[in-house]
Design a protein around this motif. Structure first.
Motif, PDB file in Angstrom:
ATOM      1  N   MET A   1       0.839  -1.195   0.000  1.00  0.00           N
ATOM      2  CA  MET A   1       0.000   0.000   0.000  1.00  0.00           C
ATOM      3  C   MET A   1       0.875   1.246   0.000  1.00  0.00           C
ATOM      4  N   THR A   2       0.697   2.096  -1.000  1.00  0.00           N
ATOM      5  CA  THR A   2       1.430   3.343  -1.047  1.00  0.00           C
ATOM      6  C   THR A   2       0.886   4.306   0.017  1.00  0.00           C
ATOM      7  N   ILE A   3       1.761   5.175   0.497  1.00  0.00           N
ATOM      8  CA  ILE A   3       1.369   6.175   1.476  1.00  0.00           C
ATOM      9  C   ILE A   3       1.357   7.533   0.783  1.00  0.00           C
ATOM     10  N   PRO A   4       0.197   8.132   0.596  1.00  0.00           N
ATOM     11  CA  PRO A   4       0.156   9.433  -0.068  1.00  0.00           C
ATOM     12  C   PRO A   4       0.757  10.513   0.821  1.00  0.00           C
ATOM     13  N   THR A   5       1.516  11.404   0.238  1.00  0.00           N
ATOM     14  CA  THR A   5       2.101  12.511   0.988  1.00  0.00           C
ATOM     15  C   THR A   5       1.570  13.863   0.523  1.00  0.00           C
ATOM     16  N   THR A   6       0.703  13.849  -0.467  1.00  0.00           N
ATOM     17  CA  THR A   6       0.076  15.085  -0.946  1.00  0.00           C
ATOM     18  C   THR A   6      -1.424  14.843  -1.062  1.00  0.00           C
ATOM     19  N   VAL A   7      -2.180  15.917  -1.017  1.00  0.00           N
ATOM     20  CA  VAL A   7      -3.629  15.777  -1.102  1.00  0.00           C
ATOM     21  C   VAL A   7      -4.048  15.239  -2.461  1.00  0.00           C
ATOM     22  N   LYS A  56      -4.691  13.875   7.724  1.00  0.00           N
ATOM     23  CA  LYS A  56      -3.441  14.494   8.189  1.00  0.00           C
ATOM     24  C   LYS A  56      -2.308  13.921   7.366  1.00  0.00           C
ATOM     25  N   LEU A  57      -1.494  14.819   6.805  1.00  0.00           N
ATOM     26  CA  LEU A  57      -0.379  14.450   5.942  1.00  0.00           C
ATOM     27  C   LEU A  57       0.876  15.172   6.428  1.00  0.00           C
ATOM     28  N   PRO A  58       2.057  14.724   5.997  1.00  0.00           N
ATOM     29  CA  PRO A  58       3.285  15.415   6.419  1.00  0.00           C
ATOM     30  C   PRO A  58       3.391  16.798   5.803  1.00  0.00           C
ATOM     31  N   ALA A  59       4.321  17.586   6.329  1.00  0.00           N
ATOM     32  CA  ALA A  59       4.588  18.905   5.777  1.00  0.00           C
ATOM     33  C   ALA A  59       5.063  18.785   4.335  1.00  0.00           C
ATOM     34  N   ALA A  60       4.855  19.825   3.576  1.00  0.00           N
ATOM     35  CA  ALA A  60       5.230  19.789   2.167  1.00  0.00           C
ATOM     36  C   ALA A  60       6.744  19.794   1.978  1.00  0.00           C
ATOM     37  N   ASP A  61       7.474  20.500   2.831  1.00  0.00           N
ATOM     38  CA  ASP A  61       8.925  20.617   2.687  1.00  0.00           C
ATOM     39  C   ASP A  61       9.625  19.343   3.160  1.00  0.00           C
ATOM     40  N   PRO A  62      10.471  18.710   2.314  1.00  0.00           N
ATOM     41  CA  PRO A  62      11.140  17.458   2.711  1.00  0.00           C
ATOM     42  C   PRO A  62      12.006  17.604   3.950  1.00  0.00           C
ATOM     43  N   GLY A  63      12.687  18.750   4.103  1.00  0.00           N
ATOM     44  CA  GLY A  63      13.518  18.945   5.283  1.00  0.00           C
ATOM     45  C   GLY A  63      12.693  18.995   6.559  1.00  0.00           C
ATOM     46  N   VAL A  76       0.969   8.358  14.832  1.00  0.00           N
ATOM     47  CA  VAL A  76       0.473   7.133  14.197  1.00  0.00           C
ATOM     48  C   VAL A  76       0.447   5.993  15.208  1.00  0.00           C
ATOM     49  N   ARG A  77       1.494   5.887  16.041  1.00  0.00           N
ATOM     50  CA  ARG A  77       1.504   4.842  17.072  1.00  0.00           C
ATOM     51  C   ARG A  77       0.341   5.004  18.033  1.00  0.00           C
ATOM     52  N   GLY A  97      -1.442   5.025   8.387  1.00  0.00           N
ATOM     53  CA  GLY A  97      -0.380   4.410   7.604  1.00  0.00           C
ATOM     54  C   GLY A  97       0.896   5.224   7.684  1.00  0.00           C
ATOM     55  N   ILE A  98       2.027   4.537   7.671  1.00  0.00           N
ATOM     56  CA  ILE A  98       3.324   5.206   7.767  1.00  0.00           C
ATOM     57  C   ILE A  98       4.347   4.395   7.006  1.00  0.00           C
ATOM     58  N   HIS A  99       5.372   5.077   6.507  1.00  0.00           N
ATOM     59  CA  HIS A  99       6.382   4.392   5.698  1.00  0.00           C
ATOM     60  C   HIS A  99       7.765   4.899   6.078  1.00  0.00           C
ATOM     61  N   GLY A 100       8.726   3.989   6.064  1.00  0.00           N
ATOM     62  CA  GLY A 100      10.124   4.354   6.266  1.00  0.00           C
ATOM     63  C   GLY A 100      10.373   4.939   7.632  1.00  0.00           C
ATOM     64  N   ASP A 101      11.086   6.067   7.675  1.00  0.00           N
ATOM     65  CA  ASP A 101      11.462   6.684   8.945  1.00  0.00           C
ATOM     66  C   ASP A 101      10.323   7.458   9.593  1.00  0.00           C
ATOM     67  N   GLY A 102       9.186   7.524   8.934  1.00  0.00           N
ATOM     68  CA  GLY A 102       8.041   8.251   9.471  1.00  0.00           C
ATOM     69  C   GLY A 102       7.756   9.553   8.765  1.00  0.00           C
ATOM     70  N   SER A 103       8.624   9.960   7.852  1.00  0.00           N
ATOM     71  CA  SER A 103       8.406  11.230   7.162  1.00  0.00           C
ATOM     72  C   SER A 103       7.279  11.121   6.125  1.00  0.00           C
ATOM     73  N   GLU A 104       6.835   9.892   5.834  1.00  0.00           N
ATOM     74  CA  GLU A 104       5.674   9.689   4.976  1.00  0.00           C
ATOM     75  C   GLU A 104       4.598   8.990   5.798  1.00  0.00           C
ATOM     76  N   PHE A 105       3.472   9.659   5.988  1.00  0.00           N
ATOM     77  CA  PHE A 105       2.388   9.074   6.776  1.00  0.00           C
ATOM     78  C   PHE A 105       1.065   9.673   6.325  1.00  0.00           C
ATOM     79  N   VAL A 106      -0.012   9.017   6.714  1.00  0.00           N
ATOM     80  CA  VAL A 106      -1.343   9.555   6.504  1.00  0.00           C
ATOM     81  C   VAL A 106      -2.247   9.035   7.610  1.00  0.00           C
ATOM     82  N   LEU A 107      -3.090   9.917   8.121  1.00  0.00           N
ATOM     83  CA  LEU A 107      -4.134   9.556   9.066  1.00  0.00           C
ATOM     84  C   LEU A 107      -5.469  10.024   8.504  1.00  0.00           C
ATOM     85  N   LEU A 108      -6.449   9.156   8.541  1.00  0.00           N
ATOM     86  CA  LEU A 108      -7.816   9.527   8.188  1.00  0.00           C
ATOM     87  C   LEU A 108      -8.638   9.482   9.466  1.00  0.00           C
ATOM     88  N   LEU A 109      -9.095  10.647   9.914  1.00  0.00           N
ATOM     89  CA  LEU A 109      -9.726  10.768  11.217  1.00  0.00           C
ATOM     90  C   LEU A 109     -11.155  11.279  11.095  1.00  0.00           C
TER      91      LEU A 109
END
Length: 361
Positions: A1-7, A56-63, A76-77, A97-109
């Motif tokens: 399952m892919t984790i969307p990081t943009t709307v 809820k999605l991560p911030a747009a800036d990768p840094g 997410v935990r 859902g979350i992927h990798g180090d946590g910088s990619e995640f999505v919550l549907l609330l």
């Protein structure tokens, strides 16, 4: 399952997969300012799907994403591993859902609109405050002194390393805070903030015999109040959840959310409401006097969070006013309760004086 990081990636096809219902159309609109991440209200059409959700999605800036990955992982935990084991009211989580180090995640609330967000600057009506502290007891009581929490990845208790780091950072951070907001405080408040620095490292690791889940930022802006009496309160924004002395949440909410004259008149009743709810939820061996002592000790949580939040957060007009208000209120409480004389060393009590916890269901 892919984790969307943009709307844009929250497509009807992806939503249909995770909700296990056919989503025919999705319309998204931004919610809030998006300083920590991005939040969108999703309006869905389709058979059997919720009409509205918050994504809820991560911030747009990768840094920024990389810097906040730990906070994303904690939230997410909480929704995926903790929320169902406690009695605190939170939005229902439809997907985490979350992927990798946590910088990619999505919550549907669950979308709790039209519930109203609390206002940290205006302060809390007393009936709302009683509902809020009772709800807070629902977070603390079910996992009170629960050693199994230490087995969950990402949950830990502060130790000597964290205390040493805090001791080193508090002074320079206080200087940054005063550079920005010092002119909004009285000399007495500035002296109280500085005095906290002398004990803050020992304070962080004190009283280890009593611990539990702590929200970490349980304040009015992170609470939603539904219309009606009593107003049903729901806690949101769980990025800072971890382990610690439960009274830190209680003292932080009461001392930063009420003006001093109101707090002085009402804090005993609020502590009684909180303590009564702990007992109702099964905590034993924890007296109201224990609660009072922990509350007095824990009031340093207010300056600690506000000083660091103001010094390193993104400056905004409202944010500056909010942090200054929180500092003024919490410093008044520290002086009223003489909290700085509370000995930072752990106070050992015979078992089960640290407080028993209810059996897990």
């Amino acid at each position: 399952m892919t984790i969307p990081t943009t709307v844009a990636a929250l497509t009807p096809e992806w939503l249909s997969t995770v909700l296990r219902r056919p989503v025919e159309e999705v319309v998204a609109e931004p919610v809030g300012t998006g300083q920590i991440g991005s939040v969108y209200r999703l309006r869905l059409t389709g058979a059997g799907v919720p009409e509205q959700l918050l994504a809820k999605l991560p911030a747009a800036d990768p840094g920024t994403r990389a810097m906040l990955a730990g906070a994303y992982r904690q939230e997410v935990r909480f929704y995926s591993e903790i929320a169902m084991t406690v009695a605190v009211r939170t939005p229902r989580c439809h997907y985490a859902g979350i992927h990798g180090d946590g910088s990619e995640f999505v919550l549907l609330l669950e979308d709790l609109a039209p519930a109203a967000q609390g206002d940290q600057i205006a302060g809390c009506p007393i009936p709302h405050a009683h509902e809020a502290v009772a709800n807070l007891a629902g977070l603390h009581a079910p996992r009170w002194c629960d050693e199994s929490l230490l087995e969950i990845d990402g949950f830990s208790r502060n130790g000597p390393e964290e205390a040493a780091t805090l001791g080193e950072l508090y002074g320079p951070t206080t200087a940054l805070f005063f550079d920005r907001l010092g002119d909004r405080l009285t000399p007495e408040d500035r002296d109280t903030v500085r005095a906290c620095g002398a004990v803050i490292a020992d304070w962080l690791v004190a009283r280890p015999e009593r611990f539990g889940l702590v929200h970490g930022d349980y304040r009015l802006d992170n609470l939603l109040f539904a219309a009606g009496e009593p107003a049903v309160v729901t806690a949101v924004d769980w990025q800072t959840v971890n382990l610690g002395l439960p009274a830190r949440d209680l003292a932080y909410f009461v001392t930063t959310g009420l003006d001093p004259e109101i707090r002085r008149a009402e804090e005993e009743a609020l502590l009684t409401t909180y303590h009564r709810r702990l007992l109702e939820l099964g905590v034993t061996g924890y007296s109201l006097d224990d609660c009072r002592r922990d509350y007095r000790f824990a009031t340093l949580q207010g300056p600690l969070v506000a000083v660091f939040g103001a010094a390193y957060g993104t400056p905004t007009e409202r944010g500056d006013a909010m942090f200054a208000t929180m500092i003024r209120r919490s410093c008044a409480a520290i002086r009223d309760l003489d909290s700085l004389t509370a000995h930072p060393a752990p106070v050992r009590t015979p078992h089960p004086g640290a407080g028993g916890r209810p059996k897990r269901r």
